[in-house]
Enzyme design. Structure first.
Site, PDB file in Angstrom:
ATOM      1  N   ARG A  93     -25.781  -0.597   7.037  1.00 32.40           N
ATOM      2  CA  ARG A  93     -25.375  -2.061   7.146  1.00 32.40           C
ATOM      3  C   ARG A  93     -25.963  -2.927   8.236  1.00 32.40           C
ATOM      4  O   ARG A  93     -26.233  -3.911   8.149  1.00 32.40           O
ATOM      5  CB  ARG A  93     -23.882  -2.394   6.854  1.00 32.40           C
ATOM      6  N   GLU A 131     -19.960  -4.051   9.974  1.00 30.11           N
ATOM      7  CA  GLU A 131     -20.752  -3.479  10.757  1.00 30.11           C
ATOM      8  C   GLU A 131     -21.869  -4.162  11.385  1.00 30.11           C
ATOM      9  O   GLU A 131     -22.616  -3.914  12.471  1.00 30.11           O
ATOM     10  CB  GLU A 131     -21.660  -2.113   9.870  1.00 30.11           C
ATOM     11  N   LYS A 134       0.788  -1.092   0.080  1.00 30.79           N
ATOM     12  CA  LYS A 134      -0.029   0.021   0.034  1.00 30.79           C
ATOM     13  C   LYS A 134       0.769   1.413   0.003  1.00 30.79           C
ATOM     14  O   LYS A 134       1.801   1.395   0.656  1.00 30.79           O
ATOM     15  CB  LYS A 134      -0.823  -0.174   1.240  1.00 30.79           C
TER      16      LYS A 134
END
Ligand SMILES: Cc1ncc(C[n+]2csc(CCOP(=O)(O)OP(=O)(O)O)c2C)c(N)n1
Length: 613
Positions: free
Chosen positions: A394, A366, A282
């Protein structure tokens, strides 16, 4: 700045003309373009830098738009957008009227599906593969998903279904061991122990070549393939993907563009579900982003030389939430904090360091976060769940079914409530007021200042008993700095026959409008609502003096507070509801969006003047 190779790419087909040896140079140019461009506009830099080679390889091997390339979350879509004819629009990335920072099908035929919320890519790609088969539509179905997004339950539901489907779906697994911060969970630990073996693919192709030249070589290749599979499994152990019915390739170096092209070609030849496991770095290619990928996950404009933000970060509501929670946790051992992979965004970093045993990062999950909180509450803990407004969508069933029916005392810190700005449609927090207010027994508080957030959190954690939500915005406070949180509402300005009602940050617009109107002799009352769920029951006598009421809200129309009030109290007075209507709101600054959709001080002034004829 000149980009000799990149400047030749206006369509993914152009990529196919490039020589293999030029692909790494193209990738380097894309990196330079990304760093320069995002340093001006802000955006998701580190994820894009890590995914340059994967995206170039996807577009070289497959043919978008016939082949559908779905990107999970979509925050790493910049390279895809650069390669699909949108390079020149990057000056207005995530700006009003500009290009989205996520996949948006209405923007380009190459954006095959909406993205923004994590972990939906495998489901979407499987759906595309199924429909293509059913309708005889040509093209392949491919998705790219990160190890962070792979912590979300939907991804497993989809893998389970896709693996048994037998369909030629290709899942490119972008494994950088990072979500926004370090990734969490058992799967993540297991994957981190699998190391890239560059020799594996070289060995594989040379064995094939040598055996293929021998008499009965084909048969030997088959035997060797089985043996190699055995060897591979012995080396890497059977992966979850294989158990679920996928053909697994990897792990390979996902930042080696030609290696990725080769394995994608192999995946393409197979007529079955395939996972291509790619290890990437990353932030690759920009030192500050490599060093601090969490900071450069989503950045505002920065100085390329130093990596420092152009504007220093102001104190915001999330930071106040985190500091207040630390204080409460100090005082009460029963308090604990839960985040779904957003510890930094929700201001919980300090809490996480100080109260390690009472901090739970559950991954991008979530639904699980909400039900787990209910489980903890059932045993006497006081869970404080910090979730962005848009992501709690969610967990709605879990909120209803697992928290609210039994009336568990779970505190929800609803961060990024209201308009969020540059992240656009998929991230605006404009649904929580309606969806929270419909939950029986739920309390919903809307502080307007740091002091009020502090008071609301203390009250919610120590004085409430059932589910309770505190919604607060992205960014810092405005001119209003008071604290009236001990009242369900407060009259901030007395007026004549017209009252402006609002909550949260919009109180600043209401007060500014009241000042403007006063200067032309119109005196409106300003009512600040603190407790959205209690106020409608109190409103009869409160609204009694006013013949016209303006209700200002940064949420959708259906189920908003104004609608609730107008339905109950609209018989003898005029209501003007200023809200976002029935639409999705794209990107722009919050000020621009408020102006465009007429929920700012100017809109109040115009509305009140209109009411006064
Ligand atoms: C449902 C949902 N929750 C939270 C987020 C916020 N979010 C955006 S990207 C991200 C991390 C993604 O990690 P990964 O998939 O590994 O991609 P990477 O950025 O590391 O390439 C998170 C948590 C989201 N987009 N959707």
């Amino acid at each position: 700045m000149k980009y000799p190779f990149l400047d030749q790419i206006n369509h993914p087909q152009d990529l196919k003309q490039l020589d293999e040896k030029d692909l790494p140079v193209l990738c380097e140019e894309i990196r330079q373009f990304l760093i320069r461009s995002v340093s001006k506009t802000g955006g998701h830099l580190a994820s894009n830098l890590g995914a340059v080679e994967l995206t170039v390889a996807l577009h070289r091997v497959f043919s978008s738009p016939e082949d559908c390339i779905m990107l999970d979350v979509g925050h790493q879509c910049y390279v895809h957008k650069i390669l699909t004819g949108r390079k020149d629009f990057f000056a207005n990335l995530r700006g009003l009227g500009g290009i989205s920072g996520f996949l948006r099908p209405s923007e380009s035929e190459h954006d095959c599906f909406v993205s923004g919320h994590a972990s939906n890519s495998i489901s979407a790609a499987l759906g595309m593969a199924r429909a293509k088969k059913q309708l005889g539509v040509s093209g392949r179905s491919i998705c790219m998903i990160g190890d962070g997004a792979l912590t979300g339950g939907m991804a497993y539901e989809a893998l389970n279904d896709a693996g048994q489907s037998g369909l030629p779906l290709i899942v490119v697994f972008n494994d950088n061991e990072m979500s926004i911060s370090k990734n969490v969970g058992a799967m993540s630990k297991r994957l981190a122990s699998i190391r890239v073996r560059p020799g594996y693919f070289r060995l594989k192709s040379s064995v094939k070549q040598v055996l293929g030249r021998l008499p009965k070589g084909d048969r030997l290749v088959d035997v060797a393939t089985d043996a190699k599979k055995w060897l591979k499994n012995a080396l890497f152990k059977e992966t979850l993907f294989e158990l679920l019915g996928f053909y697994y390739i990897g792990p390979i170096d996902g930042n080696d563009v030609n290696a990725v092209c080769n394995v994608l070609e192999e995946a393409k030849r197979r007529n079955q579900p395939v996972v291509v496991h790619c290890k990437t770095v990353k932030g690759l290619g920009y030192e500050p982003a490599e060093q601090r990928p969490n900071v450069f996950h989503g950045v505002s404009a920065f100085d390329v030389e130093t990596g420092n933000p152009v504007k220093p970060k102001e104190k915001d509501f999330s930071a106040v939430f985190g500091a207040s929670l630390c204080q409460l946790a100090e005082e009460n051992q029963r308090i604990c904090a839960i985040t779904a992979a957003m510890s930094e965004g929700t201001g919980l970093s300090e809490y996480a360091d100080r109260f390690r045993d009472r901090f739970f990062d559950v991954g991008i999950a979530e639904e699980h976060a909400v039900t787990m909180a209910a489980g903890m509450a059932s045993q006497g803990a006081i869970p404080v769940c910090a979730i962005y407004s848009t992501f709690l969508q969610r967990g709605y069933d879990q909120l209803l079914h697992d928290v609210a029916i039994a009336g568990h005392h779970v505190v929800f810190g609803i961060d990024r409530a209201g308009l969020v700005g540059a992240d656009g449609e998929t991230h605006q927090g404009i649904f929580d007021v309606p969806y929270l207010m419909t939950v029986p027994g739920m309390r919903v508080f809307s502080p307007s200042s740091f002091a009020e957030l502090n008071s609301a959190l203390r009250y919610a954690a120590s004085a409430c008993t059932g589910p309770v939500a505190i919604r607060y915005p992205r960014g810092g406070e405005g001119a209003y700095r008071g604290d009236s949180m001990d009242q369900p509402f407060t009259v901030l300005r007395e007026g004549d026959s017209c009252a402006v009602l609002t909550y949260g940050m919009l109180i600043n617009d209401a007060l500014a409008a009241a000042d403007q109107l006063a200067s032309v002799g119109i005196h409106v009352a300003v009512l600040k609502i603190n407790d959205l769920t209690t106020f409608p029951d109190l409103a009869e006598s409160v609204l009694q003096p006013y013949s016209s009421i303006v209700v200002l809200e940064d949420c959708v129309a259906h189920g908003c507070l104004g609608q609730v009030l107008a339905t109950r109290y609209g018989k003898n007075r005029t209501f003007a509801l200023l809200n976002l209507g029935a639409r999705f709101i794209p990107e722009g600054t919050v000020a621009q969006l408020k102006h465009l959709y007429k929920i700012d001080a100017d809109a109040i002034v115009a509305t009140v003047e209109g009411m006064h004829g």
